[in-house]
Design a protein around this motif. Structure first.
Motif, short mmCIF file in Angstrom:
data_model
loop_
_atom_site.label_atom_id
_atom_site.label_comp_id
_atom_site.label_asym_id
_atom_site.label_seq_id
_atom_site.Cartn_x
_atom_site.Cartn_y
_atom_site.Cartn_z
N ALA A 16 1.03 -1.02 0.14
CA ALA A 16 -0.01 0.05 -0.10
C ALA A 16 1.07 1.20 0.04
O ALA A 16 2.02 1.17 0.57
N PRO A 17 0.58 2.39 -0.71
CA PRO A 17 1.32 3.44 -0.50
C PRO A 17 1.69 4.04 0.93
O PRO A 17 2.55 4.39 1.01
N SER A 18 0.62 3.61 1.77
CA SER A 18 0.85 3.81 3.07
C SER A 18 2.20 3.32 3.71
O SER A 18 2.86 3.65 4.53
N ALA A 19 2.31 2.06 3.25
CA ALA A 19 3.56 1.51 3.79
C ALA A 19 4.63 2.07 3.26
O ALA A 19 5.76 2.13 4.02
N VAL A 20 4.92 2.31 2.28
CA VAL A 20 6.05 2.98 1.41
C VAL A 20 6.27 4.26 2.25
O VAL A 20 7.24 4.61 2.87
N ARG A 21 5.02 5.16 2.55
CA ARG A 21 5.44 6.38 3.42
C ARG A 21 5.78 6.00 4.84
O ARG A 21 6.62 6.75 5.34
N TYR A 22 5.09 5.10 5.40
CA TYR A 22 5.65 4.50 6.74
C TYR A 22 7.34 4.12 6.69
O TYR A 22 7.74 4.70 7.80
N TYR A 23 7.50 3.46 5.95
CA TYR A 23 8.87 3.11 5.69
C TYR A 23 9.86 4.30 5.80
O TYR A 23 10.91 4.32 6.51
N PHE A 46 13.58 -0.43 -4.85
CA PHE A 46 13.01 -1.81 -4.87
C PHE A 46 13.98 -2.68 -4.25
O PHE A 46 13.75 -3.75 -3.52
N GLY A 47 15.33 -2.36 -4.34
CA GLY A 47 16.38 -3.27 -3.39
C GLY A 47 16.29 -3.14 -2.11
O GLY A 47 16.30 -3.91 -1.33
N THR A 48 15.86 -1.82 -1.73
CA THR A 48 15.57 -1.60 -0.20
C THR A 48 14.42 -2.16 0.23
O THR A 48 14.15 -2.80 1.29
N LEU A 49 13.27 -2.01 -0.62
CA LEU A 49 12.00 -2.73 -0.26
C LEU A 49 12.10 -4.27 0.00
O LEU A 49 11.63 -5.20 0.62
N ALA A 50 12.82 -4.74 -0.96
CA ALA A 50 13.39 -6.21 -0.78
C ALA A 50 13.83 -6.43 0.37
O ALA A 50 13.70 -7.75 1.07
N PHE A 51 14.75 -5.88 0.62
CA PHE A 51 15.80 -5.91 2.21
C PHE A 51 14.80 -6.10 3.06
O PHE A 51 14.69 -6.89 4.01
N ILE A 52 13.87 -5.23 3.23
CA ILE A 52 12.75 -5.01 4.36
C ILE A 52 11.80 -6.31 4.27
O ILE A 52 11.65 -7.11 5.38
N ALA A 53 11.42 -6.65 3.09
CA ALA A 53 10.43 -7.74 2.71
C ALA A 53 11.30 -8.97 3.43
O ALA A 53 10.71 -9.96 4.07
#
Length: 145
Positions: A16-23, A46-53
């Motif tokens: 969700a866009p809110s998750a991106v804003r929260y991160y 996307f590399g950072t989001l993959a790290f988080i996931a």
């Protein structure tokens, strides 16, 4: 300046866009530049989001991921990860032990014929304060002796 909008990033990442804003608010994502007030992300996000996931899939909380992320620019990632992994392994071992106790309890419960908790050893408690604990039950039955 071009780049991806928050909606495009969220859609491609399955968030969700809110998750991106929260991160971003947690400092897990750097504050992106803006174009006409809109956040614009590079593909590197996307590399950072993959790290988080991946860290979340391994059981790390966002607070723990913040600790890991704080060490990614230094040579301390390995030591931070080892410390957190050791703590997380202890939590997982406790969860596995609880799951094994639940499984044993449920296996007995599925064949239980008791009509009242007072006659059923499934509802014995070793705790004097009434807290929930799963009693060890003999697989031969649940009736109290």
């Amino acid at each position: 300046m071009s780049g991806l909008t928050i909606g495009e990033v969220a859609h491609r990442a399955g968030l969700a866009p809110s998750a991106v804003r929260y991160y971003e608010s947690l400092g897990l994502l750097p504050t992106p530049p803006r174009l006409h007030g809109e956040r614009r992300y590079s593909d590197e996000v996307f590399g950072t989001l993959a790290f988080i996931a991946v860290a979340q899939a391994a059981g790390f909380t966002l607070k723990e991921i913040q600790v890991l992320a704080a060490h990614t620019n230094a040579s301390g990632l390995a030591s931070a990860m080892q410390v957190l992994a050791e703590q997380k392994l202890a939590e997982v071992e406790a969860t596995l032990a609880r799951a094994a106790a639940m499984k044993e309890w449920l296996q007995v419960a599925r064949t239980c014929g008791c009509t009242d908790p007072a006659e059923c050893s499934l509802f014995l408690s070793d705790s004097a304060d009434g807290r929930a604990t799963l009693p060890l039950v003999d697989a031969d039955g649940c009736r109290r002796a």
